[in-house]
Design a protein around this motif. Structure first.
Motif, short mmCIF file in Angstrom:
data_model
loop_
_atom_site.label_atom_id
_atom_site.label_comp_id
_atom_site.label_asym_id
_atom_site.label_seq_id
_atom_site.Cartn_x
_atom_site.Cartn_y
_atom_site.Cartn_z
N THR A 85 0.86 -1.18 0.00
CA THR A 85 0.00 0.00 0.00
C THR A 85 0.90 1.23 0.00
OG1 THR A 85 -0.16 0.53 2.37
CG2 THR A 85 -1.48 -1.33 1.57
N LEU B 129 0.96 -4.68 4.25
CA LEU B 129 0.06 -5.50 5.05
C LEU B 129 0.24 -6.95 4.65
CD1 LEU B 129 -3.15 -3.31 4.65
CD2 LEU B 129 -1.82 -3.55 6.75
N ARG C 170 -10.95 -3.10 13.57
CA ARG C 170 -11.16 -2.42 12.29
C ARG C 170 -10.15 -2.93 11.25
NH1 ARG C 170 -14.90 1.36 12.38
NH2 ARG C 170 -15.66 1.97 14.45
N TYR D 230 -8.19 -2.79 7.52
CA TYR D 230 -7.70 -1.83 6.54
C TYR D 230 -8.39 -2.09 5.19
CZ TYR D 230 -4.12 -0.43 9.85
OH TYR D 230 -3.48 0.05 10.95
N ASN E 82 -0.96 -6.50 10.30
CA ASN E 82 -0.59 -5.09 10.38
C ASN E 82 0.92 -4.92 10.46
OD1 ASN E 82 -0.42 -2.36 10.80
ND2 ASN E 82 -1.82 -2.30 12.53
N LEU F 166 2.27 -2.09 9.11
CA LEU F 166 2.44 -0.67 8.82
C LEU F 166 3.25 0.02 9.92
CD1 LEU F 166 -1.17 0.21 7.60
CD2 LEU F 166 0.78 -0.56 6.25
N PHE G 200 0.39 4.90 10.83
CA PHE G 200 -0.61 4.19 10.03
C PHE G 200 -1.03 2.87 10.65
CE2 PHE G 200 2.11 6.62 7.03
CZ PHE G 200 1.17 7.59 6.70
N ASN G 201 -0.24 2.38 11.62
CA ASN G 201 -0.59 1.11 12.27
C ASN G 201 -1.65 1.28 13.35
OD1 ASN G 201 1.07 2.52 14.02
ND2 ASN G 201 2.19 0.71 14.71
N ARG H 61 -5.15 1.50 14.25
CA ARG H 61 -6.40 1.16 13.57
C ARG H 61 -7.53 2.15 13.89
NH1 ARG H 61 -6.64 -4.10 11.32
NH2 ARG H 61 -4.82 -5.39 11.80
N LEU I 135 -8.98 4.51 11.34
CA LEU I 135 -9.91 4.05 10.31
C LEU I 135 -11.34 4.51 10.59
CD1 LEU I 135 -8.42 0.51 9.84
CD2 LEU I 135 -8.42 2.33 8.14
N TRP J 91 -11.42 7.51 8.55
CA TRP J 91 -11.32 7.13 7.13
C TRP J 91 -12.65 6.63 6.61
CZ3 TRP J 91 -12.00 3.40 3.53
CH2 TRP J 91 -11.27 3.50 2.32
#
Length: 417
Positions: free
Chosen positions: A69, A74, A109, A111, A147, A149, A153-154, A156, A159, A162
């Motif tokens: 990504t 991931l 959650r 990704y 995970n 990341l 970004f790790n 969660r 999200l 997002w």
């Protein structure tokens, strides 16, 4: 009085009835072949194995495949029925929510590399049929930490925001103004087959640019081309039958599937029904193009074009022909090719530098290969021949610079390490 034990056979029948009643109460009849077979087909159409099975592995759906990504890597999780490392201990609601809401076990959650933003169009019955099938595959103990990341970004929890910005949950709603075939194609393309996950451009947060559906996107060292009805960069010059044939076999009269699309064809589309593939084709042919008649005017350096023409004649014309039209069903045409004329040359750079093998299917078993030229051509030569191909025979696309070739060469080396 002495208690009389029921016969062993009666006990077994009673136990089986109890287990069956629990399974039915939870929404899955493990003995319902029709449901399992339906789930198998939905799993194929959803291309689940592409991410959840390591290439070359004998353990389907056991996870561990790396998914690149823009924010890091991931790993696809184990979705076999193993109760500890897979989804065997998940409830129906947890599984349905993973597909349609983006939340896994205990509300974790997910990704959006897991295409719940598309799978949300599935019904609960669709999701449970998929689970019924997955419950029949061998359970594999394979712990995977998806995970990988880096911070932040790790986290969660991010999200939540997002999803508020980029996720619209809800099952597929047919368009009453379209045919049943079109609606079937829309359900598959917009939902189960999640075409936009690869073919729709993303914003800086990784959300779909909904104003540019299916306009093309670069990922994992390839460029998923535009698949609207654009006649120059999309599928405008392909008939419904040509699109369906390409999806079924990986080949048609002018093109051949390579890279990630080759995987999709061999694992998924080639096993779908002809009716479903035609429905997808009908839907895609109805996708409006952008700037369809605006063939960009590019004026590449004529010295570069002359050099590129000479390299093409020496290295490429033997298979693709002096006129760039290739050989139908074997060597793809470069003349008028949408892939060649994409604004982003990532796929062309990948193929020229590292080579590629086209899809091999029952309908087109040859799977012709393109050799790699990274050891023969330097950056300037690769740039020249690609600039020539992208602007010869009426093609029109931005010139390729030596710097782009060098960057791509480094990225491909890093990806293979």
């Amino acid at each position: 009085m002495r208690r009389v034990r029921p016969p062993f056979a009666v006990s077994c029948v009673w136990l089986l009835m109890m287990l069956t009643s629990y399974a039915l109460a939870d929404g899955i009849d493990k003995q319902d072949f029709k449901q399992i077979e339906r789930g198998r087909y939905l799993t194929i159409a959803g291309d689940c194995a592409a991410c959840h099975t390591l290439p070359g592995s004998n353990h389907d759906f056991a996870g561990g495949r790396a998914i690149e990504t823009p924010f890091g890597q991931l790993l696809a999780p184990n979705i076999t029925p193993d109760p500890e490392t897979g989804i065997g201990a998940w409830t129906d609601d947890e599984f349905v929510n993973a597909l349609s809401r983006g939340t896994g076990r205990d509300g974790t959650r997910l990704y959006p590399a897991m295409p719940y933003t598309y799978y949300t169009k599935l019904t609960r019955d669709d999701a449970l049929a998929i689970r019924a099938y997955l419950n029949t595959v061998p359970a594999v103990r394979n712990p995977v930490n998806p995970n990988q990341l880096l911070f932040p970004f790790n986290i969660r929890a991010s999200l939540i925001g997002w999803n508020m910005l980029f996720f619209a949950p809800g099952t597929f709603q047919p368009n009453p103004n379209k045919s049943a075939e079109w609606n079937r194609g829309a359900f598959l393309a917009e939902g189960l087959a999640h075409c936009g996950l690869c073919h729709t451009p993303k914003n800086f947060l990784g959300g779909d640019k909904t104003s540019e559906p299916l306009r093309g996107y670069a990922l994992q060292g390839w460029f998923a081309p535009e698949i609207t009805n654009n006649s120059r960069q999309g599928l405008g010059d392909w008939s419904v039958d040509e699109i369906a044939t390409y999806l079924k076999t990986g080949h048609n009269s002018t093109s051949a599937a390579t890279g990630l699309m080759s995987e999709m064809v061999t694992r998924s589309a080639s096993h779908m029904t002809d009716a479903d593939l035609k429905a997808i084709a009908v839907y895609l042919k109805d996708e409006p193009s952008q700037n369809d008649n605006q063939a960009a005017s590019y004026q590449p350096d004529q010295t570069v074009m002359k050099s590129g023409a000479a390299i093409y004649a020496d290295e490429c014309a033997g298979c693709h022909g002096a006129n760039g039209k290739g050989a139908s069903g074997l060597f793809p045409s470069l003349n008028g090719s949408p892939t060649v004329q994409q604004t982003d040359p990532t796929t062309l750079l990948h193929v020229v530098l590292r080579g590629a093998r086209s899809a091999a299917t029952d309908g087109a078993p040859t799977g012709a290969a393109m050799p790699q030229f990274d050891w023969i051509l330097n950056d300037d030569q690769v740039a020249a021949v690609l600039t020539y191909i992208r602007n010869a025979w009426g093609n029109a696309a931005p010139p390729v610079g030596a710097g782009e070739v060098s960057k791509s060469r480094r990225a491909l080396i890093e990806r293979s390490d």
